[in-house]
Structures are given as structure tokens and as C-alpha cells.
Motif scaffolding. Structure first.
Motif, PDB file in Angstrom:
ATOM      1  N   GLN A 189     -50.090  -3.373  -7.503  1.00 20.64           N
ATOM      2  CA  GLN A 189     -49.872  -3.146  -6.062  1.00 20.64           C
ATOM      3  C   GLN A 189     -49.225  -1.777  -5.838  1.00 20.64           C
ATOM      4  N   HIS A 190     -48.340  -1.434  -6.737  1.00 20.38           N
ATOM      5  CA  HIS A 190     -47.649  -0.150  -6.626  1.00 20.38           C
ATOM      6  C   HIS A 190     -48.633   1.011  -6.851  1.00 20.38           C
ATOM      7  N   SER A 194     -49.347  -1.315  -0.297  1.00 20.50           N
ATOM      8  CA  SER A 194     -48.262  -1.392   0.672  1.00 20.50           C
ATOM      9  C   SER A 194     -48.753  -1.384   2.118  1.00 20.50           C
ATOM     10  N   PHE A 218     -49.349   1.862   4.588  1.00 20.19           N
ATOM     11  CA  PHE A 218     -50.473   2.808   4.627  1.00 20.19           C
ATOM     12  C   PHE A 218     -51.622   2.349   5.520  1.00 20.19           C
ATOM     13  N   MET A 253     -40.400  -2.543   6.926  1.00 17.50           N
ATOM     14  CA  MET A 253     -41.229  -3.641   6.385  1.00 17.50           C
ATOM     15  C   MET A 253     -41.664  -3.379   4.950  1.00 17.50           C
ATOM     16  N   MET A 254     -41.617  -2.105   4.541  1.00 16.05           N
ATOM     17  CA  MET A 254     -42.048  -1.774   3.170  1.00 16.05           C
ATOM     18  C   MET A 254     -41.275  -2.560   2.121  1.00 16.05           C
ATOM     19  N   LEU A 297     -35.857   0.470  -9.972  1.00 21.42           N
ATOM     20  CA  LEU A 297     -36.942   0.110 -10.903  1.00 21.42           C
ATOM     21  C   LEU A 297     -36.904   0.959 -12.179  1.00 21.42           C
ATOM     22  N   SER A 302     -39.117 -14.525   0.466  1.00 19.84           N
ATOM     23  CA  SER A 302     -39.698 -13.739  -0.626  1.00 19.84           C
ATOM     24  C   SER A 302     -40.019 -14.649  -1.808  1.00 19.84           C
ATOM     25  N   ALA A 303     -41.324 -14.858  -2.024  1.00 18.48           N
ATOM     26  CA  ALA A 303     -41.761 -15.832  -3.027  1.00 18.48           C
ATOM     27  C   ALA A 303     -41.340 -15.445  -4.446  1.00 18.48           C
ATOM     28  N   ASN A 354     -34.934  -7.778  -1.527  1.00 22.64           N
ATOM     29  CA  ASN A 354     -35.597  -6.995  -0.475  1.00 22.64           C
ATOM     30  C   ASN A 354     -34.604  -6.626   0.638  1.00 22.64           C
ATOM     31  N   ASN A 395     -36.245   1.865  -2.946  1.00 19.52           N
ATOM     32  CA  ASN A 395     -36.794   0.708  -3.661  1.00 19.52           C
ATOM     33  C   ASN A 395     -37.023   1.011  -5.157  1.00 19.52           C
ATOM     34  N   GLY A 428     -40.575  -5.523   1.966  1.00 19.67           N
ATOM     35  CA  GLY A 428     -41.072  -6.875   1.761  1.00 19.67           C
ATOM     36  C   GLY A 428     -40.398  -7.866   2.683  1.00 19.67           C
ATOM     37  N   ARG A 485     -49.135  -7.758 -11.433  1.00 22.63           N
ATOM     38  CA  ARG A 485     -49.267  -7.870  -9.962  1.00 22.63           C
ATOM     39  C   ARG A 485     -48.481  -6.758  -9.273  1.00 22.63           C
ATOM     40  N   VAL A 529     -40.958   7.143   4.770  1.00 22.35           N
ATOM     41  CA  VAL A 529     -41.759   6.356   3.812  1.00 22.35           C
ATOM     42  C   VAL A 529     -41.354   6.710   2.377  1.00 22.35           C
ATOM     43  N   SER A 541     -50.924   1.434  -3.991  1.00 23.46           N
ATOM     44  CA  SER A 541     -50.227   2.046  -2.841  1.00 23.46           C
ATOM     45  C   SER A 541     -50.203   3.561  -2.982  1.00 23.46           C
TER      46      SER A 541
HETATM   47  N1  BYC Z   1     -46.865  -4.452   1.650  1.00 15.98           N
HETATM   48  O1  BYC Z   1     -42.118 -12.149  -2.901  1.00 15.98           O
HETATM   49  P1  BYC Z   1     -42.216 -10.770  -2.355  1.00 15.98           P
HETATM   50  C1  BYC Z   1     -45.597   4.348  -2.396  1.00 15.98           C
HETATM   51  C2  BYC Z   1     -46.288  -8.959  -0.667  1.00 15.98           C
HETATM   52  S1  BYC Z   1     -44.365   3.301  -1.859  1.00 15.98           S
HETATM   53  C3  BYC Z   1     -47.808  -5.283   1.177  1.00 15.98           C
HETATM   54  O2  BYC Z   1     -40.971 -10.188  -1.784  1.00 15.98           O
HETATM   55  P2  BYC Z   1     -42.193  -8.901  -4.566  1.00 15.98           P
HETATM   56  C4  BYC Z   1     -45.763   5.678  -1.781  1.00 15.98           C
HETATM   57  C5  BYC Z   1     -46.009  -9.205  -2.135  1.00 15.98           C
HETATM   58  O3  BYC Z   1     -46.866  -8.435  -2.955  1.00 15.98           O
HETATM   59  C6  BYC Z   1     -45.034   1.662  -1.683  1.00 15.98           C
HETATM   60  N2  BYC Z   1     -47.510  -6.444   0.546  1.00 15.98           N
HETATM   61  O4  BYC Z   1     -42.873  -9.808  -3.448  1.00 15.98           O
HETATM   62  C7  BYC Z   1     -44.785   6.279  -1.032  1.00 15.98           C
HETATM   63  C8  BYC Z   1     -46.279 -10.686  -2.238  1.00 15.98           C
HETATM   64  O5  BYC Z   1     -47.677 -10.939  -2.209  1.00 15.98           O
HETATM   65  P3  BYC Z   1     -48.486 -11.579  -3.476  1.00 15.98           P
HETATM   66  C9  BYC Z   1     -45.280   0.907  -2.948  1.00 15.98           C
HETATM   67  C10 BYC Z   1     -46.214  -6.749   0.404  1.00 15.98           C
HETATM   68  O6  BYC Z   1     -43.275  -8.321  -5.391  1.00 15.98           O
HETATM   69  C11 BYC Z   1     -45.016   7.484  -0.425  1.00 15.98           C
HETATM   70  C12 BYC Z   1     -45.744 -11.218  -0.926  1.00 15.98           C
HETATM   71  O7  BYC Z   1     -45.788 -10.118  -0.022  1.00 15.98           O
HETATM   72  N3  BYC Z   1     -44.079   0.560  -3.629  1.00 15.98           N
HETATM   73  O8  BYC Z   1     -46.335   3.928  -3.202  1.00 15.98           O
HETATM   74  O9  BYC Z   1     -41.115  -9.648  -5.259  1.00 15.98           O
HETATM   75  C13 BYC Z   1     -46.243   8.111  -0.523  1.00 15.98           C
HETATM   76  C14 BYC Z   1     -44.327 -11.765  -1.034  1.00 15.98           C
HETATM   77  O10 BYC Z   1     -43.355 -10.723  -1.226  1.00 15.98           O
HETATM   78  C15 BYC Z   1     -45.180  -5.914   0.870  1.00 15.98           C
HETATM   79  C16 BYC Z   1     -44.048  -0.471  -4.495  1.00 15.98           C
HETATM   80  O11 BYC Z   1     -45.031  -1.144  -4.684  1.00 15.98           O
HETATM   81  C17 BYC Z   1     -45.557  -4.730   1.533  1.00 15.98           C
HETATM   82  N4  BYC Z   1     -44.653  -3.890   2.047  1.00 15.98           N
HETATM   83  O12 BYC Z   1     -41.489  -7.738  -3.709  1.00 15.98           O
HETATM   84  C18 BYC Z   1     -47.248   7.511  -1.289  1.00 15.98           C
HETATM   85  C19 BYC Z   1     -42.746  -0.687  -5.208  1.00 15.98           C
HETATM   86  N5  BYC Z   1     -43.995  -6.488   0.575  1.00 15.98           N
HETATM   87  O13 BYC Z   1     -48.448 -10.514  -4.555  1.00 15.98           O
HETATM   88  C20 BYC Z   1     -47.011   6.306  -1.933  1.00 15.98           C
HETATM   89  C21 BYC Z   1     -42.821  -1.751  -6.261  1.00 15.98           C
HETATM   90  C22 BYC Z   1     -44.278  -7.643  -0.033  1.00 15.98           C
HETATM   91  O14 BYC Z   1     -47.761 -12.822  -3.855  1.00 15.98           O
HETATM   92  N6  BYC Z   1     -42.915  -3.075  -5.691  1.00 15.98           N
HETATM   93  N7  BYC Z   1     -45.592  -7.806  -0.133  1.00 15.98           N
HETATM   94  O15 BYC Z   1     -49.872 -11.801  -2.947  1.00 15.98           O
HETATM   95  C23 BYC Z   1     -41.827  -3.808  -5.340  1.00 15.98           C
HETATM   96  O16 BYC Z   1     -40.692  -3.398  -5.443  1.00 15.98           O
HETATM   97  C24 BYC Z   1     -42.077  -5.210  -4.856  1.00 15.98           C
HETATM   98  O17 BYC Z   1     -43.374  -5.589  -5.222  1.00 15.98           O
HETATM   99  C25 BYC Z   1     -41.884  -5.383  -3.314  1.00 15.98           C
HETATM  100  C26 BYC Z   1     -42.249  -6.842  -2.942  1.00 15.98           C
HETATM  101  C27 BYC Z   1     -40.446  -5.143  -2.940  1.00 15.98           C
HETATM  102  C28 BYC Z   1     -42.804  -4.453  -2.528  1.00 15.98           C
END
Ligand code: BYC
Length: 351
Positions: A68-69, A136, A139, A224-225, A167, A233-234, A249, A163, A227, A64, A156, A72
Motif C-alpha cells: 500500500q505504501h 493512500s 491521492f 485522514m492519511m 517506521l 483500526s483493524a 493512528n 507517520n 488512517g 499489505r 501531505v 501510494s
Molecule cells: N488510505 O487498521 P488500519 C506517500 C486502510 S504517504 C487508504 O488503521 P494500518 C507520499 C488500511 O490499509 C502515504 N487506506 O490499517 C507522500 C486498512 O485496509 P486493509 C502512504 C487506508 O495498516 C507524499 C484499513 O484502512 N504512507 O506515500 O494498521 C508524496 C484499516 O486501517 C488509509 C503509508 O502507506 C489511508 N489513508 O494503518 C508522495 C505509510 N488508512 O488493508 C507519496 C505506511 C488506513 O485492511 N502505512 N487505510 O484493506 C501505515 O503506516 C499504515 O498502513 C496506515 C494504516 C497508518 C496508513
């Protein structure tokens, strides 16, 4: 290779990569031995590798988040690509093209990491195109002026690095290793954005105003990015227990604000938050309330550009069908040729 101890390795070797518990008829005792070995490895900060046993929920959480990453990264190409043809100089155009290409590369590393968990890129893209997987929120905002390219780079990419650096220590090996390279490139992206804004703030009054306007529009969506707030935060608690996420977050959001305030000052720009104040006691900048209603609306598909972004992504995928077909035909031809060569070598070497 992670030493998750012998049961998971023994099992995975027998079952093949991605062998899941239960699916191959493991008895409960074996599952609990594997679970204990997995827990020990995570507690000891060892890496979990694709062939190691892992709980189903750990695997699906990773898929998941990584999906999503990855999504994005490739959707994130659109707002900036919008400015490639209109970049004000050849130098700026070359830099922006390289940056957008980097984002495509990041998407590929991440789809590759998801593949090690048994999920194909095709499957993930189908889900994205059907609106069944997220990307994300950031965008879904438009890039209205050239200064937006600077604001995206500074804010951004800056938020993305804040973030993503933790990781690099994620418990899942392929994701952590992909992040090392991504973070190096993101840090270049962040600097180019900062440098672009610096050039504008040192330019004419109109250029300075354009930079300020871009920062005014991108500041809150950048916060907001990270989360939803921790208490909403689920996934955070479980993901932190598994050491997929290393910080909450809100912790990362605060870290980002603390980094940006002095940088904004150096740029001579104002962050659009009247409540920004240094808190001596906490040793952090206090900041105003985030409009979480807006965040939820964007996630529901009601942001300014949600429809346009998905539509463009689907169209790009359809337009690229011939490239995928040609690449597959070429690969098939190469492999047929290789096996023909192999067969004739064997025939020649036979007495
Ligand atoms: N946008 O329990 P939570 C990049 C969703 S940078 C949309 O806190 P988690 C780039 C979340 O998926 C951007 N949805 O979730 C930069 C969950 O929904 P589901 C990408 C969001 O996963 C420059 C629900 O809300 N970076 O790519 O523990 C140029 C509950 O949230 C957002 C990453 O993906 C949001 N902002 O924490 C080009 C980094 N925030 O799945 C490109 C990796 C939350 O239950 N990801 N949600 O339906 C992470 O670190 C984590 O997944 C997050 C969210 C901190 C984003």
C-alpha cells in the motif's frame, strides 16, 4: 543480520530465504521454538531479516502495508506531475521534477522491500491495477492550482514524515532501512512545500488567497492519511505488538496537528477548523471532528479522482511495456555474454 537465535536461522538457512513454517513440513514443536525465538527478538527490539523465520501473519501484514505504501508513492506522482509543465519558473520546475522522481524512487525501494518477503513487484502491480490493493486516500483529490503543490509538500509530505519516521524503527529490517532514506528525502519535500507557500503568502493578495484555498482543501484529507480512529483500526493492535507500527493512528494524527498549528501561524494561513484550541491540560491542540464518511467513500473508490488515478496508472504501465521488454532482452544478452566469456576463460585456462 538479526540474531533471532539459532532455530530460525538454522531453519531458514536450510529452507532458503522466505522459508515459511508449515509449508516445509515443520513439526509443531519446531514451529513453537521458532515462534518463541521470533517473539524474543521482537521484544528485544532486534530486527527481523528476510532469512529469519517469521509468522505467516507477520509476513502478510508487512506485504499489505509495504505494498500500500509503495503504491501510494507511485500514484502520488500523478497529482504533482500535473503541474510540472505549468510550474511558474525554471527553478520551480526543476525542484518539482526532482521531487516527483524521488517519489518513483521511494516506490522502487518499497517494492524491493516487499520482494524480500517473497512477493514480486509484478504481482503487487497486478493487484493495484485490478483494484485489489489500496493506496493512500490522499491521492484521490485533485490539484487545482499551483498552490496545491505547496500544500501537498507542506501537509501531505509533512503527514507522511510524521507517520514514517517511527517506521525507521520498524521490526522488519528491509522496510526500516528503506524508510531511513525515504524520510530524509521527504523532509526536503516538506520544506520545499513550506517555502513555496511562504513565497505565495508574501506575494500578491491573489497569491495569498490561492495558498489559503489550497490549505483549506488539503487540511482535512491530510488528517485522514493517518488512517481510521484507533477504536476502528483493524490492524493497529497487532501491528504495534509486532513493532511494525510504533504509534497508533490517533497519536500520530495529534502529533501532526501539534506541529502544523504554529507553522500555519508562521505562514500567516488559517487552518480550516473552528474547533482548533490549545488544551493546557492535555498539552496538545484540540481539533474538530473528521468526516469519516468521506474517508470511507474515498476508500470505496468514490473520491473525486479514484477512477482517473487508476486509469492513468494502468495506461502508464501499458505504455511502459516496451521498456520492460527491452530491459529484459538487454539483461538476457548481458548474462549470455558473461557466461560465454566465462566458458572461454575456463577453456583457455585448461591445460
Ligand atoms: N488510505 O487498521 P488500519 C506517500 C486502510 S504517504 C487508504 O488503521 P494500518 C507520499 C488500511 O490499509 C502515504 N487506506 O490499517 C507522500 C486498512 O485496509 P486493509 C502512504 C487506508 O495498516 C507524499 C484499513 O484502512 N504512507 O506515500 O494498521 C508524496 C484499516 O486501517 C488509509 C503509508 O502507506 C489511508 N489513508 O494503518 C508522495 C505509510 N488508512 O488493508 C507519496 C505506511 C488506513 O485492511 N502505512 N487505510 O484493506 C501505515 O503506516 C499504515 O498502513 C496506515 C494504516 C497508518 C496508513
Amino acid at each position: 543480520m538479526t540474531p533471532v537465535t539459532s532455530p530460525p536461522h538454522g531453519h531458514a538457512a536450510a529452507a532458503g530465504a522466505n522459508g515459511a513454517p508449515g509449508a516445509d513440513g515443520l513439526d509443531p514443536e519446531a514451529v513453537s521454538a521458532f515462534q518463541a525465538a521470533f517473539d524474543t527478538a521482537v521484544a528485544a527490539d532486534e530486527r527481523i531479516e528476510p532469512r529469519d523465520w517469521m509468522p505467516d501473519a507477520y509476513r502478510s501484514t508487512l506485504v499489505r502495508q509495504i505494498a500500500q505504501h509503495a503504491h501510494s508513492e507511485i500514484i502520488g506522482m500523478q497529482p504533482e506531475a500535473n503541474w510540472i509543465a505549468r510550474a511558474p519558473s525554471l527553478r520551480r520546475k526543476a525542484i518539482l521534477m526532482a521531487k516527483v522522481q524521488d517519489e518513483a524512487g521511494h516506490g522502487l525501494y518499497l517494492y524491493g522491500a516487499a520482494e524480500t518477503l517473497g512477493t514480486s513487484r509484478e504481482e503487487l502491480l497486478d493487484k493495484l491495477h485490478a483494484g485489489r490493493q489500496k493506496y493512500s486516500s490522499i491521492f484521490n483529490y485533485p490539484t487545482l492550482t499551483w498552490a496545491d503543490v505547496g500544500a501537498i509538500g507542506w501537509l501531505v509530505d509533512g503527514a507522511a514524515i510524521t507517520n514514517q519516521v517511527p517506521l525507521c524503527r520498524c521490526s522488519y529490517g528491509p522496510y526500516a532501512r528503506a524508510m531511513v532514506r525515504i524520510c530524509k528525502e521527504e523532509s526536503f519535500h516538506q520544506r520545499q512545500g513550506y517555502e513555496l507557500l511562504l513565497a505565495l503568502t508574501r506575494g500578491t493578495e491573489a497569491q495569498r488567497a490561492m495558498a489559503q484555498d489550497a490549505v483549506d482543501r488539503w487540511w482535512w484529507p491530510s488528517l485522514m492519511m493517518f488512517g481510521p480512529p484507533d477504536d476502528e483500526s483493524a490492524h493497529s493492535a497487532q501491528s504495534m505488538a509486532w513493532k511494525i507500527k510504533r504509534h497508533s493512528n490517533d497519536e500520530l494524527r495529534q502529533r501532526f496537528v501539534d506541529i502544523c498549528v504554529p507553522q500555519a501561524e508562521a505562514l500567516g494561513l488559517t487552518l480550516p477548523d473552528p474547533d482548533l484550541r490549545w488544551n493546557e491540560e492535555r498539552g496538545h491542540w484540540d481539533f474538530g471532528a473528521i468526516d469519516w464518511r468521506e474517508f470511507r467513500e474515498v476508500l470505496k473508490g468514490n473520491g473525486p479522482c479514484n477512477e482517473q488515478r487508476l486509469e492513468q496508472r494502468r495506461r502508464a504501465h501499458e505504455n511502459g511495456a516496451w521498456v520492460r521488454e527491452a530491459a529484459a532482452a538487454h539483461a538476457a544478452k548481458q548474462s549470455a555474454r558473461a557466461s560465454q566469456d566465462g566458458a572461454s576463460r575456463t577453456a583457455r585456462s585448461e591445460p
